[in-house]
Structures are given as C-alpha cells and as structure tokens.
Design a protein around this motif. Structure first.
Motif, PDB file in Angstrom:
ATOM      1  N   LYS A 263       0.822  -1.211   0.000  1.00  8.32           N
ATOM      2  CA  LYS A 263       0.000   0.000   0.000  1.00  8.32           C
ATOM      3  C   LYS A 263       0.854   1.258   0.000  1.00  8.32           C
ATOM      4  CE  LYS A 263      -2.740  -0.242   3.482  1.00  8.32           C
ATOM      5  NZ  LYS A 263      -3.829   0.248   4.372  1.00  8.32           N
ATOM      6  N   SER A 267       1.150   3.238  -3.665  1.00 10.38           N
ATOM      7  CA  SER A 267      -0.017   4.060  -3.337  1.00 10.38           C
ATOM      8  C   SER A 267      -0.535   4.813  -4.561  1.00 10.38           C
ATOM      9  CB  SER A 267       0.320   5.047  -2.218  1.00 10.38           C
ATOM     10  OG  SER A 267       1.398   5.894  -2.598  1.00 10.38           O
ATOM     11  N   SER A 268       0.372   5.302  -5.406  1.00 12.02           N
ATOM     12  CA  SER A 268      -0.048   6.047  -6.608  1.00 12.02           C
ATOM     13  C   SER A 268      -0.794   5.139  -7.572  1.00 12.02           C
ATOM     14  CB  SER A 268       1.164   6.657  -7.298  1.00 12.02           C
ATOM     15  OG  SER A 268       1.807   7.596  -6.472  1.00 12.02           O
ATOM     16  N   LEU A 270      -2.410   2.382  -6.896  1.00  9.96           N
ATOM     17  CA  LEU A 270      -3.697   2.013  -6.313  1.00  9.96           C
ATOM     18  C   LEU A 270      -4.690   3.166  -6.388  1.00  9.96           C
ATOM     19  CD1 LEU A 270      -2.317   0.070  -3.224  1.00  9.96           C
ATOM     20  CD2 LEU A 270      -3.615  -0.932  -5.109  1.00  9.96           C
ATOM     21  N   GLU A 271      -4.199   4.384  -6.180  1.00 12.51           N
ATOM     22  CA  GLU A 271      -5.069   5.562  -6.239  1.00 12.51           C
ATOM     23  C   GLU A 271      -5.596   5.777  -7.658  1.00 12.51           C
ATOM     24  OE1 GLU A 271      -4.834  10.369  -5.240  1.00 12.51           O
ATOM     25  OE2 GLU A 271      -3.201   9.032  -4.663  1.00 12.51           O
ATOM     26  N   VAL A 272      -4.716   5.641  -8.648  1.00 10.97           N
ATOM     27  CA  VAL A 272      -5.127   5.802 -10.043  1.00 10.97           C
ATOM     28  C   VAL A 272      -6.156   4.743 -10.417  1.00 10.97           C
ATOM     29  CG1 VAL A 272      -4.341   5.567 -12.435  1.00 10.97           C
ATOM     30  CG2 VAL A 272      -3.044   6.976 -10.828  1.00 10.97           C
ATOM     31  N   GLN A 274      -8.268   3.170  -8.497  1.00 10.07           N
ATOM     32  CA  GLN A 274      -9.559   3.449  -7.872  1.00 10.07           C
ATOM     33  C   GLN A 274     -10.278   4.617  -8.533  1.00 10.07           C
ATOM     34  OE1 GLN A 274      -8.432   4.000  -3.776  1.00 10.07           O
ATOM     35  NE2 GLN A 274      -8.304   1.797  -3.355  1.00 10.07           N
ATOM     36  N   GLY A 275      -9.478   5.569  -9.068  1.00 13.14           N
ATOM     37  CA  GLY A 275     -10.078   6.765  -9.654  1.00 13.14           C
ATOM     38  C   GLY A 275     -10.489   6.615 -11.105  1.00 13.14           C
ATOM     39  N   ASN A 304      -0.244   0.229 -13.832  1.00 13.66           N
ATOM     40  CA  ASN A 304      -1.515   0.683 -14.404  1.00 13.66           C
ATOM     41  C   ASN A 304      -1.473   0.571 -15.919  1.00 13.66           C
ATOM     42  OD1 ASN A 304      -1.134   3.040 -11.932  1.00 13.66           O
ATOM     43  ND2 ASN A 304      -2.997   1.822 -11.974  1.00 13.66           N
TER      44      ASN A 304
END
Length: 402
Positions: A263, A267-268, A270-272, A274-275, A304
């Motif tokens: 995590k 983190s980047s 995972l954030e992308v 989710q967004g 990604n």
C-alpha cells in the motif's frame, strides 16, 4: 505487406512461398541471413527462431531503430526508455540459438523461515539494483514490450482483450531462458479467461500448471511468477488476499506485512486504479503453494494500464495517451524497466512522423538536474522531440504526420 530478401531472392510476406523460405533459412542455421527491405536503401539482417511448430522471423539485436516506423520490426531507441539500462546485461539475445537470456534480481526459491522481501522496486534512500539484473517490475515491462502491447495503431480499437493479452505474453516468454529455467513461459502463471460453464476444466488446468510451485518435504520452496489483472484487494481471515479478475474462486494470499508495504510503495498506482474505472491494474508477483495448494505471494509489483492495455505512470501520461488515441495516431509507449521515477524518459514515440517523434512530459517541480538530464537525452536522440512542460500551461499541439 513487407518484402524480405533470402539470398538473391526477394519475397513479399504474403507470398505463398514465404513460410517455406523462412523454414529453409532456419534449417540452414541462418547461414544466409534474411534481410528486411522496409527502409531502402538499408537491408537489415534478420534471423529465424522456432517456437513449437512455428518459424518466426526476428530482427537482429540492436537493429530495431533502423527499420521503418511502420515495420513490425521497428523499435524505438533503447536509450529513450529504461531498456537501454538493462539491454546487454540483464537481457542478452543470441541470434544463433534464437534464445534470450534473462538475469533477475529477485529469487525463484525460498528457504524455510526466510522473511518475504519488500514489494518490488521500492523507492527510497537505498539503491536496489545496478541495472545488471531485471527487477520484478522491469520483468513485467520487458514482457509487455516483447508482447507488442506497448505499440498502438488506430485499427486496434476494440480488438484487445485479456485473452489476447495473455496469449501474447506467454508467446513472448517462450524463447526466454535464464539460470534455473529453460523457458520463462513454464515459470509463468497467467489466468485464462474465466467461463462459468467451464469452471471445472479451468480449475484442473490451473492445478496442473501450478504443480511446480507446490512445497516439497525437503529443500527450498520453488517459486513461480504470476501476472494477472487485479479485481479486488481485501482482508482475509489471517491477512489479505488478491482476487484476480479471471480467477474469482482462487485468491492469492498476502501476509499483513507485505500488504502494508504494498500500500505504501504502490499508493499512486492504487489511487489511479480506484479513480479511473476503465483502467486495469496489473500485478506481477512471485508465489509458492503450500501443501494445501493455497498460493502465497512473496514479492509483488503493480502497473496501471489503460482500457486498451497500454501502460501509463500517472494522470498526465494517461491524458497524452488518450489524446494520441483519439487523434488516430500510431505510437509506442516508453517503459522504465529498472529506472527510478526521478530519471527522464520519452513517454511516447509518435510513429506517423518522419523521423518518429519522442514525446516528453516535464512534471511540475522536476528541478534543474532533471532538466539537464532531459536536454542531454533530447540532444543525443535521432528522433524529433515534442515537449509538454506542464507548468507552462496547456498541452502543445500533437505532432502532425509528415
């Protein structure tokens, strides 16, 4: 269609006699090199390999840049991406045998009691690799590149699927070898497309495929490599688990420690993920199976990719890829391999210009050192350059075909 020369004979790739000419070149041990005539007056040497019952014509090492940008053998200069750092050291191609030797900086075995490593490609105050061996992320980038999944043409819209991605990844791994394995493909587990009506058949094939990773009573535990699209990352009874999109009934387990580091390090990504609902999150991991046949992840990296399966690093990458796709342009995507995020690289190479155009994105706050390295990269490149300095405002006009 492409034209090739075999000795004194020139043959189009759609000629009925072309397959026999390729087979003959292989059986003569490439004593007479085939030549690609895509970019006259250059005659670029090729060699032939055999995969299963297929004879495949491949470019000679370090000649990809010399091919015409529309040729299947064209490759952007290795110096514009992270490939240049590992080519010839972590990746060695032998045209005589047709094999590519890979060197990994991650382990394919685990001794009893050894703690799992940190998620791959951790960025911090220490240096993990000197570039002579492929990291886990670098391995994923190399396979993606070799599978042709970094290359885009307008005619590909709507034609890429997980089934196609899986097929080309496994094909790309077939002629790769290294210490302790004679075919990288045998180390790989990539879930096949799930079909509810064939659930039992798929499970049986999975069990057979994963047998090499089952724990033995003595000696170190052998590890395999899994590549899959993540559907969910969620708690389990004794830690966490990854559910792959095409493997709903067989989770891969993570202990709490590696989950927490995952995590933090990714983190980047995972954030992308989710967004952006249309994007895909790809993982590559080493794993083993206990005597209960439960898969446990040892090391992992994430990447990604767009809805068209093109890798991207962040939102700015995605904006440029989308703009080029919507403008119906051909391009290739540059990948970092082992290179840290602080180093400049060409985001894309536009292929509809002559010469191709290397496209760079300068992130806000990049600093003077990054600018100096970028200018050096641009000055040394044979490609034209296109620059989007984000702090200066809107994206410049895209390169136009000429």
């Amino acid at each position: 269609m492409r034209k090739y020369r075999f000795g004194s004979r020139e043959i189009q790739s759609d000629d009925p006699s072309f397959p026999a000419a390729v087979e003959a070149a292989y059986k003569n041990k490439n004593s007479v090199r085939a030549e690609c005539l895509c970019n006259p007056p250059a005659c670029l040497p090729m060699y032939v390999t055999k995969q299963n019952d297929r004879y495949i014509l491949k470019r000679m090492p370090n000649t990809g840049e010399g091919h015409a940008s529309g040729c299947d053998s064209y490759e952007s200069p290795a110096t514009l991406s992270g490939l240049g750092q590992v080519l010839g050291s972590a990746i060695k191609e032998d045209p005589d045998s047709g094999l590519v030797t890979l060197k990994f900086d991650f382990s394919l075995s685990k001794a009893a009691g050894r703690a799992p490593p940190a998620p791959s490609d951790k960025q911090g105050d220490t240096v993990k690799t000197d570039g002579t061996r492929l990291t886990l992320r670098g391995t994923l980038h190399y396979l993606w590149d070799q599978a042709g999944l970094t290359r885009w043409m307008p005619g590909m819209v709507g034609k890429r699927s997980w089934s196609l991605v899986r097929h080309y990844l496994l094909e790309a791994a077939r002629d790769k070898t290294g210490k302790g394995f004679d075919s990288f493909e045998r180390l790989l587990y990539i879930p096949e497309p799930f079909q509810a009506e064939k659930k039992s058949e798929i499970a049986q094939r999975r069990i057979t495929r994963l047998l090499p990773a089952v724990a033995q009573s003595k000696g170190p535990r052998k590890l395999m490599i899994a590549i899959g699209e993540i559907k969910a990352l969620e708690p389990s009874r004794y830690g966490y688990k990854i559910i792959f999109k095409h493997l709903p009934d067989y989770p891969f387990m993570l202990n709490e420690d590696i989950y927490n580091r995952l995590k933090k390090r990714f983190s980047s990504e995972l954030e992308v993920w989710q967004g952006l609902q249309q994007s895909h999150l790809i993982s590559i991991s080493t794993f083993s199976l206990g005597t209960t046949h439960v898969a446990s992840i040892e090391e992992i990296a994430l990447m990604n990719v767009t809805e068209n399966w093109i890798p991207f690093e962040g939102m700015l990458d995605k904006v440029l890829i989308d703009a080029m796709t919507e403008d119906h342009q051909r391009f290739t995507k540059g990948l970092r391999y082992n290179m840290p995020a602080s180093k400049p690289l060409a985001c894309l190479s536009a292929l509809d210009t002559t010469p191709p155009t290397a496209m760079y994105i300068v992130q806000p706050g990049s600093g003077e050192e990054h600018e100096a390295e970028l200018n050096e990269l641009i000055d040394s490149s044979t490609q034209s350059s296109w620059l989007w300095v984000v702090e200066n405002g809107e994206m410049p006009l895209l390169p136009r075909a000429h």
